[in-house]
Write a protein that holds these residues in place. Structure first.
Motif, PDB file in Angstrom:
ATOM      1  N   ALA A 158       0.771  -1.265  -0.077  1.00 17.17           N
ATOM      2  CA  ALA A 158       0.023  -0.117   0.143  1.00 17.17           C
ATOM      3  C   ALA A 158       0.687   1.257  -0.090  1.00 17.17           C
ATOM      4  CB  ALA A 158      -1.108  -0.083   1.126  1.00 17.17           C
ATOM      5  N   GLY A 159       0.171   2.361  -0.301  1.00 12.73           N
ATOM      6  CA  GLY A 159       0.975   3.683  -0.284  1.00 12.73           C
ATOM      7  C   GLY A 159       1.362   4.310   1.038  1.00 12.73           C
ATOM      8  N   VAL A 160       1.500   5.385   1.138  1.00 11.09           N
ATOM      9  CA  VAL A 160       2.161   5.880   2.556  1.00 11.09           C
ATOM     10  C   VAL A 160       0.914   6.101   3.519  1.00 11.09           C
ATOM     11  CG1 VAL A 160       3.998   7.052   1.406  1.00 11.09           C
ATOM     12  CG2 VAL A 160       1.990   8.254   1.448  1.00 11.09           C
ATOM     13  N   TRP A 161       1.304   5.806   4.765  1.00  8.92           N
ATOM     14  CA  TRP A 161       0.245   6.089   5.822  1.00  8.92           C
ATOM     15  C   TRP A 161      -0.517   7.477   5.741  1.00  8.92           C
ATOM     16  CZ3 TRP A 161      -1.268   1.461   8.139  1.00  8.92           C
ATOM     17  CH2 TRP A 161      -0.336   0.572   8.206  1.00  8.92           C
ATOM     18  N   ASP A 162      -1.625   7.575   6.024  1.00  2.73           N
ATOM     19  CA  ASP A 162      -1.973   9.207   6.307  1.00  2.73           C
ATOM     20  C   ASP A 162      -1.346   9.798   7.268  1.00  2.73           C
ATOM     21  OD1 ASP A 162      -3.833   8.642   4.055  1.00  2.73           O
ATOM     22  OD2 ASP A 162      -5.681   8.377   5.299  1.00  2.73           O
ATOM     23  N   PHE A 163      -1.076   9.195   8.251  1.00  2.00           N
ATOM     24  CA  PHE A 163      -0.398   9.735   9.487  1.00  2.00           C
ATOM     25  C   PHE A 163       0.329   8.965  10.228  1.00  2.00           C
ATOM     26  CE2 PHE A 163      -4.417  12.347   8.729  1.00  2.00           C
ATOM     27  CZ  PHE A 163      -3.798  13.737   8.560  1.00  2.00           C
ATOM     28  N   ALA A 164       1.707   9.167  10.484  1.00  3.13           N
ATOM     29  CA  ALA A 164       2.314   8.079  11.244  1.00  3.13           C
ATOM     30  C   ALA A 164       2.797   8.973  12.578  1.00  3.13           C
ATOM     31  CB  ALA A 164       3.653   7.609  10.671  1.00  3.13           C
TER      32      ALA A 164
END
Length: 215
Positions: free
Chosen positions: A65-71
């Protein structure tokens, strides 16, 4: 910045007001993307089954999957799910043997049935309905807004990648995921309304809600 970017920025402001240390550049902090490559055989098979159930046509069955929304600095991932995540394809991804343990599963299945009209309003044009990569994964799409044999390949792709993130967080030690939907209500305030108007969600209520939605 479009309305989706404005909502996400407003939600980030609420996270920070609630005390979450949101990383500006997650990759520089070694934050990994959600992938099926390190999952157990059982969980990987469940994701392959989801892919096939959605109409997937590729022979290979590894997904990232792509990048997380918020880490966040404490290892918590937070996904801020807007209208395009709620449609007929998302419940398919919540039928795996382990999905019943996800604290958002029941609400998300309900939102996907009740709020598909909002998804259609936002997601029946251009790359939100179909893209070259999503068509390659699912064998093409119907005309925008038409749900025939193929429907929307991009909607299916988004649902699949949501499932990959769910599976990764559920089965990876040290990875925790909370999902917040624009259709949720926190502290008596609609998340959609608050983020659309740049309003901060109540910090204590938001923290409690996120804790209840963390897997």
């Amino acid at each position: 910045m479009g309305k989706h970017g404005k909502r996400a920025s407003a939600f980030k402001a609420s996270l920070e007001a609630a005390g979450y240390d949101v990383l500006e550049t997650p990759r520089e902090h070694g934050v990994a993307a959600a992938t099926t490559k390190q999952l157990s055989d059982e969980v990987r098979v469940s994701i392959v089954n989801v892919y096939r159930a959605l109409g997937g046509v590729r022979d290979d069955a590894e997904f990232t999957a792509g990048v997380w929304d918020f880490a966040c600095s404490d290892g918590l991932f937070i996904e801020f799910d807007e209208a395009l995540h709620f449609n007929r394809y998302r419940p398919v991804t919540l039928q795996t043997p382990w999905s019943s343990e996800l604290p958002w599963a029941l609400d998300y299945s309900g939102y996907s049935g009740a709020m598909e009209g909002m998804c259609l309003k936002d997601g029946k044009s251009g790359g939100r309905w179909a893209s070259p990569s999503s068509d390659a994964m699912f064998g093409g799409s119907d005309a925008p807004g038409v749900f025939g044999d193929r429907g929307s390949s991009r909607w299916k792709q988004r649902a699949l990648y949501d499932a990959v993130r769910d599976a990764y967080a559920w089965s990876t030690p040290g990875a925790n995921l909370a999902r917040i939907s624009i259709h949720d209500e926190i502290g008596g305030l609609s998340v959609n309304w608050a983020t659309s108007h740049g309003l901060l969600l109540d910090p204590l209520e938001l923290r409690e809600f996120i804790e209840s939605r963390t897997a």
